[in-house]
Design a protein around this motif. Structure first.
Motif, short mmCIF file in Angstrom:
data_model
loop_
_atom_site.label_atom_id
_atom_site.label_comp_id
_atom_site.label_asym_id
_atom_site.label_seq_id
_atom_site.Cartn_x
_atom_site.Cartn_y
_atom_site.Cartn_z
N ILE A 118 47.30 -15.08 42.72
CA ILE A 118 46.92 -16.35 43.32
C ILE A 118 45.68 -16.25 44.23
O ILE A 118 44.80 -17.10 44.17
CB ILE A 118 48.11 -16.92 44.13
N LEU A 119 45.61 -15.23 45.06
CA LEU A 119 44.58 -15.19 46.10
C LEU A 119 43.12 -15.19 45.61
O LEU A 119 42.29 -15.85 46.25
CB LEU A 119 44.80 -14.00 47.03
N PRO A 120 42.78 -14.49 44.54
CA PRO A 120 41.35 -14.47 44.19
C PRO A 120 40.72 -15.86 44.07
O PRO A 120 39.63 -16.09 44.56
CB PRO A 120 41.32 -13.72 42.86
N HIS A 121 41.40 -16.78 43.43
CA HIS A 121 40.82 -18.12 43.31
C HIS A 121 41.29 -19.05 44.43
O HIS A 121 40.57 -19.97 44.80
CB HIS A 121 41.11 -18.74 41.93
N ALA A 122 42.46 -18.78 45.00
CA ALA A 122 42.98 -19.65 46.06
C ALA A 122 42.13 -19.59 47.32
O ALA A 122 42.08 -20.56 48.08
CB ALA A 122 44.43 -19.29 46.39
N ILE A 123 41.43 -18.48 47.52
CA ILE A 123 40.54 -18.35 48.68
C ILE A 123 39.50 -19.46 48.67
O ILE A 123 39.07 -19.94 49.72
CB ILE A 123 39.88 -16.96 48.70
N PHE A 124 39.11 -19.91 47.49
CA PHE A 124 38.13 -20.99 47.36
C PHE A 124 38.80 -22.33 47.08
O PHE A 124 38.35 -23.36 47.57
CB PHE A 124 37.13 -20.67 46.23
N GLU A 125 39.87 -22.32 46.28
CA GLU A 125 40.50 -23.57 45.86
C GLU A 125 41.21 -24.30 47.01
O GLU A 125 41.07 -25.52 47.16
CB GLU A 125 41.50 -23.28 44.74
N ILE A 126 41.95 -23.58 47.82
CA ILE A 126 42.69 -24.23 48.90
C ILE A 126 41.75 -24.87 49.93
O ILE A 126 41.93 -26.04 50.28
CB ILE A 126 43.71 -23.26 49.54
N PRO A 127 40.71 -24.15 50.40
CA PRO A 127 39.77 -24.84 51.30
C PRO A 127 39.09 -26.04 50.64
O PRO A 127 38.86 -27.06 51.30
CB PRO A 127 38.74 -23.76 51.65
N ALA A 128 38.79 -25.94 49.34
CA ALA A 128 38.16 -27.07 48.64
C ALA A 128 39.07 -28.29 48.67
O ALA A 128 38.62 -29.41 48.94
CB ALA A 128 37.83 -26.69 47.20
N ILE A 129 40.34 -28.08 48.42
CA ILE A 129 41.30 -29.19 48.41
C ILE A 129 41.46 -29.77 49.82
O ILE A 129 41.50 -30.99 50.01
CB ILE A 129 42.65 -28.73 47.82
N ILE A 130 41.51 -28.90 50.80
CA ILE A 130 41.65 -29.36 52.19
C ILE A 130 40.41 -30.12 52.65
O ILE A 130 40.51 -31.18 53.28
CB ILE A 130 41.98 -28.16 53.12
#
Length: 184
Positions: free
Chosen positions: A105-117
């Protein structure tokens, strides 16, 4: 970044985090498949860059444009967090453990979660400015500065989502393949 944007980002984080916790703690809902039983071709088919990008852009657009009515932004933030929590829970249950689950999860979530927020904060921006105008705290509904801030948030979230989609399609796939090869 102005204090208002930080407040809207904080509000987005809270809603996202509540969804994540709810998804993680949902004992009834289980994803129907086990990652170990998928063929590598099925994983590749499910992780095409364009499909991931389309899905993530859809989430960002729902948040950015849904702000006029607020409910779409809140729903999108909550259910994005819920989905991540549910996936983490299911990956751990499938005996991948927390470490392997985070590797996926983390490799893309590092960018995806901030983008969504950040997209959520953009979605809250216009209603916030309308409320301030109606409360008599400003003379115009939207100033040039408000529009610039809104567009900056939108631009940042789109850039981050493009990066996240590429990583999810290319890096996450390799990690999943390596994990499958280890368990076969």
């Amino acid at each position: 970044m102005k204090r208002i944007n930080l407040s809207l980002i904080f509000l987005s984080i809270i809603i996202y985090f509540l969804g994540l916790v709810k998804g993680y703690l949902s004992p009834i809902i289980r994803i129907d498949f086990e990652v170990r039983n998928l063929s590598l071709n099925q994983i590749e088919a499910n992780l095409s860059y364009i499909e991931i990008l389309e899905n993530n852009i859809f989430v960002v657009v729902c948040e950015v444009l849904g702000g006029i009515f607020l409910l779409p932004v809140i729903n999108s933030l909550f259910f994005s967090g819920f989905t991540v929590g549910l996936i983490i829970n299911n990956l751990i249950v499938l005996n991948n453990g927390l470490k392997n689950s985070l590797l996926i999860i983390l490799p893309h979530a590092i960018f995806e979660i901030p983008a969504i927020i950040i997209a959520g904060a953009a979605g809250f921006k216009i209603p916030y400015e309308i409320v301030r105008y109606l409360a008599g705290k400003k003379e115009t509904i939207l100033t040039k500065e408000d529009v610039k801030e809104y567009l900056a948030l939108v631009f940042i979230s789109i850039i981050l989502i493009v990066i996240a989609a590429w990583i999810e399609a290319n890096v996450t796939l390799k990690i999943a393949k390596a994990m499958l090869n280890l368990t076969m």
